[in-house]
Design an enzyme around this catalytic site. Structure first.
Site, PDB file in Angstrom:
ATOM      1  N   GLY A  38      32.547  -1.379   8.927  1.00  0.00           N
ATOM      2  CA  GLY A  38      33.682  -0.456   9.036  1.00  0.00           C
ATOM      3  C   GLY A  38      34.978  -1.189   9.330  1.00  0.00           C
ATOM      4  N   ASP A  50      20.939   8.728   8.379  1.00  0.00           N
ATOM      5  CA  ASP A  50      19.741   8.767   9.212  1.00  0.00           C
ATOM      6  C   ASP A  50      18.943   9.970   8.733  1.00  0.00           C
ATOM      7  OD1 ASP A  50      17.825   8.565  11.213  1.00  0.00           O
ATOM      8  OD2 ASP A  50      19.280   8.070  12.737  1.00  0.00           O
ATOM      9  N   ILE A  51      17.733  10.142   9.272  1.00  0.00           N
ATOM     10  CA  ILE A  51      16.968  11.318   8.860  1.00  0.00           C
ATOM     11  C   ILE A  51      17.327  12.544   9.691  1.00  0.00           C
ATOM     12  CG2 ILE A  51      14.987  10.245   7.757  1.00  0.00           C
ATOM     13  CD1 ILE A  51      13.568  10.483  10.492  1.00  0.00           C
ATOM     14  N   ARG A  52      18.223  12.374  10.631  1.00  0.00           N
ATOM     15  CA  ARG A  52      18.648  13.524  11.438  1.00  0.00           C
ATOM     16  C   ARG A  52      20.064  13.269  11.935  1.00  0.00           C
ATOM     17  NH1 ARG A  52      15.368  11.640  16.712  1.00  0.00           N
ATOM     18  NH2 ARG A  52      16.477   9.700  16.805  1.00  0.00           N
ATOM     19  N   ASP A  68      16.937  11.002   3.920  1.00  0.00           N
ATOM     20  CA  ASP A  68      15.627  10.383   4.131  1.00  0.00           C
ATOM     21  C   ASP A  68      15.466   9.270   3.106  1.00  0.00           C
ATOM     22  OD1 ASP A  68      13.001   9.651   4.317  1.00  0.00           O
ATOM     23  OD2 ASP A  68      12.206  11.708   4.255  1.00  0.00           O
ATOM     24  N   TYR A 158       3.488  -5.118   9.243  1.00  0.00           N
ATOM     25  CA  TYR A 158       4.923  -5.341   9.071  1.00  0.00           C
ATOM     26  C   TYR A 158       5.165  -6.581   8.190  1.00  0.00           C
ATOM     27  CZ  TYR A 158       9.753  -6.361  10.530  1.00  0.00           C
ATOM     28  OH  TYR A 158      11.103  -6.629  10.559  1.00  0.00           O
ATOM     29  N   LYS A 162       6.834  -6.849   4.441  1.00  0.00           N
ATOM     30  CA  LYS A 162       8.010  -7.680   4.182  1.00  0.00           C
ATOM     31  C   LYS A 162       7.723  -8.709   3.079  1.00  0.00           C
ATOM     32  CE  LYS A 162      11.038  -5.849   6.935  1.00  0.00           C
ATOM     33  NZ  LYS A 162      12.196  -5.143   6.369  1.00  0.00           N
ATOM     34  N   ILE A 188      16.007 -10.430  16.765  1.00  0.00           N
ATOM     35  CA  ILE A 188      17.451 -10.276  16.965  1.00  0.00           C
ATOM     36  C   ILE A 188      17.729  -9.748  18.363  1.00  0.00           C
ATOM     37  CG2 ILE A 188      19.532  -9.067  16.161  1.00  0.00           C
ATOM     38  CD1 ILE A 188      18.315  -9.209  13.351  1.00  0.00           C
TER      39      ILE A 188
HETATM   40  N1  SER Z   1      11.819  -8.643  15.326  1.00  0.00           N
HETATM   41  C1  SER Z   1      10.723  -8.328  14.471  1.00  0.00           C
HETATM   42  C2  SER Z   1       9.563  -7.834  15.237  1.00  0.00           C
HETATM   43  O1  SER Z   1       9.309  -8.329  16.308  1.00  0.00           O
HETATM   44  C3  SER Z   1      10.321  -9.520  13.673  1.00  0.00           C
HETATM   45  O2  SER Z   1      11.182  -9.659  12.600  1.00  0.00           O
HETATM   46  O3  SER Z   1       8.875  -6.974  14.777  1.00  0.00           O
END
Ligand code: SER
Length: 328
Positions: A38, A50-52, A68, A158, A162, A188
């Site tokens: 922004g 977002d979905i809501r 969604d 996960y 990915k 992160i």
């Molecule tokens: N931060 C993520 C996790 O812990 C890994 O990319 O699921």
């Protein structure tokens, strides 16, 4: 040009109605990225979804649409309505949460990606950012300085989503000339939002407990080293790769990205330099085996060469910034 930003998550840590909705995954980076896009493109040019319904606030100043990301039709309508040309698809279920509901995680992580790739293939949008993760690596990958190209046999849902997603990104680029760009985010760490279902999220929670004067109960063992990235660097990397010339990008699956690598013990000691009476206890749970399957450090030399990636935050600087911001 208008930009579009899909989180499928909560752009703010403020509690919302419909909490517990099955697709609600609190977002870790989406809200901060929205705010930064922004500032660059003008808040009215960045559409959050977002979905809501979500509250507006410091992070969220532009238009908002309930959408969604697992529905192609809903995405298409939002894209058309705002003449969107770029999608940052941050909708995902992170590692620890995904292990609790594997099929739901696979559905969310894959169908949202397919929808966005198909929007580009069908000529409705021009560019996509989609985050991959260090979770694409598994126990058979090198543990230290894992290279861009190596054995990848992830053992988490996960990580599997990915890795499959990376292959689809490259496939759509090769076969349909879709301009999709991707980074393998490490854990992160940011002060702006609370932990959101990831294994690396202990490194966010620890700061909250430290400033609250509480003992931190760590779900990983003291010597579990994981690759991490400060939020400011993550935003910077995302904006940099999206701004890079197409011809600079030799990797069309996803780039290794690195900045920091530390253990819970090392992070604790760094925080303790500032909060001397801070205490930690270790109670490893199911997330320990997820962490054990991931590398401790990443070789990101290809990203550095191709588009000039350079992190700014080391452990000391990150710790200082986290504590200052959380206190204020
Ligand atoms: N931060 C993520 C996790 O812990 C890994 O990319 O699921």
């Amino acid at each position: 040009p208008p930009l579009f930003f899909s989180t499928q998550t909560r752009p703010s840590p403020i509690p919302l109605r419909l909490v517990g909705s099955e697709m609600c995954i609190r977002d870790r980076i989406g809200s901060v990225l929205t705010a930064n896009l922004g500032k660059i493109y003008g808040h009215s040019n960045v559409i959050a979804t977002d979905i809501r319904e979500c509250p507006s606030g410091d992070f969220f100043k532009g238009p908002f649409e309930i959408t969604d990301a697992t529905s192609y039709d809903q995405l298409y309508k939002t894209v058309q309505k705002h003449s969107i040309d770029t999608v940052y698809l941050m909708a995902a279920m992170l590692s620890a949460k995904a292990e609790k509901q594997p099929e739901r995680a696979w559905h969310l992580n894959m169908s949202s990606l397919f929808n966005v790739l198909n929007l580009a293939k069908n000529g409705h949008i021009k560019r996509i950012f989609w985050p991959s993760s260090i979770a694409v690596f598994g126990p058979s990958s090198p543990k230290q300085l894992v290279p861009q190209t190596t054995v990848m046999e992830p053992t988490t849902v996960y990580g599997m989503s990915k890795l499959a997603g990376e292959r689809w990104c490259e496939y759509y680029q090769l076969h349909h000339a879709v301009d999709v760009r991707s980074l393998r985010y490490p854990g992160i760490i940011g002060w702006e939002s609370k932990p959101g279902g990831g294994t690396t999220d202990y490194a966010v929670d620890i700061f909250h407990k430290a400033v609250q004067g509480k003992t931190f109960s760590c779900f990983l063992k003291p010597k579990t080293q994981l690759p991490m990235l400060y939020m400011d660097d993550a935003i910077c990397a995302t904006i940099s790769i999206m701004g890079a010339d197409k011809n600079q990008l030799s990797v069309r699956s996803s780039y290794n990205l690195a900045a920091l690598s530390f253990t819970p013990e090392e992070l604790y000691k760094e925080i303790q330099k500032k909060i001397t009476n801070f205490k930690i206890e270790y109670k490893p749970d199911f997330r320990q085996s997820i962490a054990d399957s991931w590398p401790g450090s990443i070789d990101d030399s290809v990203a550095r060469q191709d588009w000039g990636w350079q992190p700014a935050f080391d452990l000391k600087k990150m710790t200082q910034s986290m504590l200052e911001n959380l206190r204020s």
